[in-house]
Structures are given as structure tokens and as C-alpha cells.
Motif scaffolding. Structure first.
Motif, PDB file in Angstrom:
ATOM      1  N   LEU A   1      12.217  18.986 -50.541  1.00 30.81           N
ATOM      2  CA  LEU A   1      12.723  17.669 -50.984  1.00 30.81           C
ATOM      3  C   LEU A   1      12.561  16.594 -49.916  1.00 30.81           C
ATOM      4  N   GLN A   2      12.376  17.001 -48.658  1.00 32.19           N
ATOM      5  CA  GLN A   2      12.168  16.002 -47.600  1.00 32.19           C
ATOM      6  C   GLN A   2      10.695  15.637 -47.444  1.00 32.19           C
ATOM      7  N   ASP A   3       9.816  16.454 -48.038  1.00 33.60           N
ATOM      8  CA  ASP A   3       8.377  16.194 -47.883  1.00 33.60           C
ATOM      9  C   ASP A   3       7.955  15.010 -48.737  1.00 33.60           C
ATOM     10  N   ASN A   4       6.745  14.531 -48.472  1.00 23.83           N
ATOM     11  CA  ASN A   4       6.123  13.549 -49.353  1.00 23.83           C
ATOM     12  C   ASN A   4       5.867  14.228 -50.710  1.00 23.83           C
ATOM     13  N   PRO A   5       6.356  13.625 -51.818  1.00 26.68           N
ATOM     14  CA  PRO A   5       6.160  14.249 -53.132  1.00 26.68           C
ATOM     15  C   PRO A   5       4.692  14.537 -53.454  1.00 26.68           C
ATOM     16  N   ASP A   6       3.795  13.699 -52.962  1.00 28.97           N
ATOM     17  CA  ASP A   6       2.370  13.927 -53.229  1.00 28.97           C
ATOM     18  C   ASP A   6       1.906  15.258 -52.666  1.00 28.97           C
ATOM     19  N   GLU A   7       2.503  15.639 -51.535  1.00 27.74           N
ATOM     20  CA  GLU A   7       2.089  16.901 -50.923  1.00 27.74           C
ATOM     21  C   GLU A   7       2.478  18.073 -51.814  1.00 27.74           C
ATOM     22  N   LEU A   8       3.693  18.022 -52.369  1.00 28.19           N
ATOM     23  CA  LEU A   8       4.139  19.094 -53.256  1.00 28.19           C
ATOM     24  C   LEU A   8       3.266  19.152 -54.500  1.00 28.19           C
ATOM     25  N   ARG A   9       2.936  17.980 -55.043  1.00 25.79           N
ATOM     26  CA  ARG A   9       2.126  17.958 -56.274  1.00 25.79           C
ATOM     27  C   ARG A   9       0.744  18.531 -56.039  1.00 25.79           C
ATOM     28  N   ARG A  10       0.277  18.455 -54.813  1.00 29.01           N
ATOM     29  CA  ARG A  10      -1.012  19.089 -54.518  1.00 29.01           C
ATOM     30  C   ARG A  10      -0.885  20.610 -54.479  1.00 29.01           C
ATOM     31  N   ARG A  11       0.323  21.105 -54.194  1.00 26.73           N
ATOM     32  CA  ARG A  11       0.514  22.554 -54.099  1.00 26.73           C
ATOM     33  C   ARG A  11       0.817  23.186 -55.453  1.00 26.73           C
ATOM     34  N   ILE A  12       1.124  22.339 -56.436  1.00 27.72           N
ATOM     35  CA  ILE A  12       1.470  22.824 -57.771  1.00 27.72           C
ATOM     36  C   ILE A  12       0.513  22.214 -58.788  1.00 27.72           C
ATOM     37  N   GLY A  13      -0.203  23.059 -59.514  1.00 26.29           N
ATOM     38  CA  GLY A  13      -1.090  22.570 -60.573  1.00 26.29           C
ATOM     39  C   GLY A  13      -0.311  22.476 -61.866  1.00 26.29           C
ATOM     40  N   MET A  14      -0.598  21.441 -62.661  1.00 22.74           N
ATOM     41  CA  MET A  14       0.184  21.243 -63.877  1.00 22.74           C
ATOM     42  C   MET A  14      -0.737  21.064 -65.077  1.00 22.74           C
ATOM     43  N   VAL A  15      -0.400  21.774 -66.147  1.00 24.53           N
ATOM     44  CA  VAL A  15      -1.166  21.662 -67.387  1.00 24.53           C
ATOM     45  C   VAL A  15      -0.192  21.269 -68.501  1.00 24.53           C
ATOM     46  N   PHE A  16      -0.540  20.207 -69.212  1.00 25.10           N
ATOM     47  CA  PHE A  16       0.357  19.637 -70.220  1.00 25.10           C
ATOM     48  C   PHE A  16      -0.113  19.990 -71.632  1.00 25.10           C
ATOM     49  N   GLN A  17       0.774  19.713 -72.576  1.00 20.21           N
ATOM     50  CA  GLN A  17       0.432  19.903 -73.990  1.00 20.21           C
ATOM     51  C   GLN A  17      -0.761  19.028 -74.373  1.00 20.21           C
ATOM     52  N   GLN A  18      -0.678  17.753 -73.991  1.00 20.94           N
ATOM     53  CA  GLN A  18      -1.809  16.834 -74.219  1.00 20.94           C
ATOM     54  C   GLN A  18      -2.624  16.882 -72.935  1.00 20.94           C
ATOM     55  N   PHE A  19      -3.908  17.197 -73.085  1.00 25.00           N
ATOM     56  CA  PHE A  19      -4.680  17.671 -71.931  1.00 25.00           C
ATOM     57  C   PHE A  19      -4.784  16.646 -70.812  1.00 25.00           C
ATOM     58  N   ASN A  20      -4.633  15.340 -71.168  1.00 23.77           N
ATOM     59  CA  ASN A  20      -4.681  14.280 -70.158  1.00 23.77           C
ATOM     60  C   ASN A  20      -5.999  14.245 -69.393  1.00 23.77           C
TER      61      ASN A  20
END
Ligand code: ADP
Ligand code: MG
Length: 245
Positions: free
Chosen positions: A73-92
Motif C-alpha cells: 500500500l505504500q508503493d506506487n500503485p503503477d508498480e503493483l499493477r505491473r505485477r498483477i495482470g488483469m483480464v476483464f469481462q469486456q476484453f478492453n
């Protein structure tokens, strides 16, 4: 670092309200490295919001999120988002870009790979999801199942430590669901750490290591697929299963 936490993803006591609407009310979820956690529950129970909090698209009001046993939670959120891949219902996917450009874009822009390397890596990922032959097509010329496999390839190209799927098959025609679930099953069996929000009870029961049943912003039951599907303890889970099975 303890074995319990190594390479794992943990959300502890997550609270989040939108105005007066308390959407998450003390959620705990522990996903050991290399395991797949499925999250099931009725519409509006907070499943998508939980994923969004866990990759910090939304900040929780209270609680902690740990990767590898360390609070992020103290890190830059962008860094976390790079470590987690996300796939949505609408492919985006970007409709005006080719399939291979959709996969290589972030490799070039975010991972800073030179364009030719980004493209080569994107082609490798497209091979893995069986879509290298569609590299130069636009997403609109692919079936929904193929588009979702491109979205998965795009996420995997970034080499995430964890993959999130939010109802990745819900927008697909029934005959296209199988191919996407097969790919998700391969990933799970290959040792990817995954959190899968799904209405596909077959996947939840047969592929995931743990199942978490949410209702109205709380975890009502969590355990092995056998525990939840064969011996549900609460009336709420029994009722949910009798509606969906
Ligand atoms: P689920 O994915 O389980 O269907 P959601 O996480 O999408 O549930 O939604 C849970 C609750 O949060 C719902 O009451 C929904 O209306 C509300 N909600 C979700 N996103 C927002 C938002 N951005 N602003 C306000 N309320 C939201
Ligand atoms: Mg949702």
C-alpha cells in the motif's frame, strides 16, 4: 520471509464504502503462490470491487494488501499493477490497433522494450494462446473467445506474478467459453497464481485450489472446492448453489 507468504497475495480486513454503501466489510483472502483462488457469489456482492482494491485501482478505506508477505500500500500503485495482470469481462482491446500491436504496446511503452523485441515477445505470447495467425487482424474481426485470448496474451506478456480474471467468460457465446476456460486451466496447472471471479462453477470446483463465497461484502465461506460444493455450511451458500447449479 516465511514460506506461508512467499510469492503469495494476501488481502486482510479490507473495508471499502462508496458513500453510504459499505461494499467490502472486512474481507480476508489469502492466495498462496502457484494456487488458484476462485471467488463466487451473487451479483453486487463486491467481487469486482475486491479485485480492483487488490490491484489498487481503488484504495481501501481500511485493511492491507501484501505481495510476497510485504505490504504494497505504500508503493506506487503503477508498480503493483505491473505485477498483477488483469483480464476483464469486456476484453478492453484497442479496436483500431492490430492484435499484435495490442499485445506489444505495453511491452514497448511500459517495459521499455525496443519495438522489434516487443513485437517478437508479443508473437510468442500469441503462439501460446493459438492466435499467431491473427497477429495482423483487428480485434473486431476476431470472435469474442479469440479476443479474450488476445487479452490474456497481452496480460501474460508483461510477466505478471499474479493474474486476476473478472468474469472473463461471461460475455462470450456458450460455444466460445470452453476455449478460454481451457487456457485459464492451463495457466492454473502451469503454476500461475490466480484470482478468478467466475460464474463457471465447473471451473471453480474442478480447477481452483480454494473457493471463496462472498455475499453482501463479506466472505461467508472459504475452503476447498469439496468443502464448499459438497458440504456448504451456511444457508446463504446453499441457496446460492441451488440457484446456479
Ligand atoms: P460484483 O462484482 O460482485 O457483482 P461489484 O463489486 O461490482 O459486485 O459491486 C458491489 C457494489 O458496489 C454494488 O452495490 C455496486 O453498485 C457498488 N459499486 C461498484 N462500483 C462502484 C462505483 N465505482 N461507485 C459506486 N458504487 C459502486
Ligand atoms: Mg463483478
Amino acid at each position: 520471509m516465511s514460506d506461508f507468504n512467499s510469492g503469495s497475495l494476501t488481502a486482510s480486513n479490507i473495508h471499502l464504502a462508496f458513500g453510504n454503501n459499505k461494499v467490502l466489510r472486512g474481507i480476508d483472502l489469502h492466495v498462496p503462490q502457484g494456487t488458484t483462488a476462485s471467488v463466487i457469489g451473487p451479483s453486487g456482492s463486491g467481487k469486482s470491487t475486491l479485485l480492483r482494491v487488490m490491484n489498487r485501482l481503488i484504495e481501501p478505506d481500511q485493511g492491507d494488501i501484501q505481495l510476497d508477505g510485504r505490504s504494497v500500500l505504500q508503493d506506487n500503485p503503477d508498480e503493483l499493477r505491473r505485477r498483477i495482470g488483469m483480464v476483464f469481462q469486456q476484453f478492453n482491446l484497442f479496436p483500431h490497433k492490430t492484435v499484435v500491436d495490442n499485445v506489444s504496446l505495453a511491452l514497448h511503452k511500459i517495459k521499455k522494450l525496443p519495438k522489434d523485441q516487443a513485437r517478437a515477445k508479443a508473437m510468442e505470447q500469441l503462439e501460446l494462446v493459438g492466435l499467431a495467425h491473427k497477429a495482423d487482424a483487428r480485434p473486431g474481426n476476431l470472435s469474442g473467445g479469440q479476443q479474450q485470448r488476445v487479452a490474456i496474451a497481452r496480460a501474460l506478456a508483461m510477466e505478471p506474478e499474479v493474474m486476476f480474471f473478472d468474469e472473463a467468460t461471461s460475455a462470450l457465446d456458450p460455444e466460445l467459453v470452453k476455449g478460454v476456460l481451457a487456457l485459464m486451466t492451463d495457466l492454473a496447472k502451469g503454476g500461475m497464481t490466480m484470482v478468478v471471479v467466475t460464474h463457471e462453477m465447473g471451473f471453480s470446483r474442478n480447477v481452483s485450489d480454494t473457493v471463496t463465497f462472498m455475499d453482501a461484502g463479506v466472505v461467508v465461506e472459504t475452503g476447498s472446492p469439496d468443502q464448499l460444493f459438497s458440504e456448504p455450511k451456511t444457508e446463504r451458500l446453499k441457496g446460492f448453489l441451488s440457484d446456479v447449479l
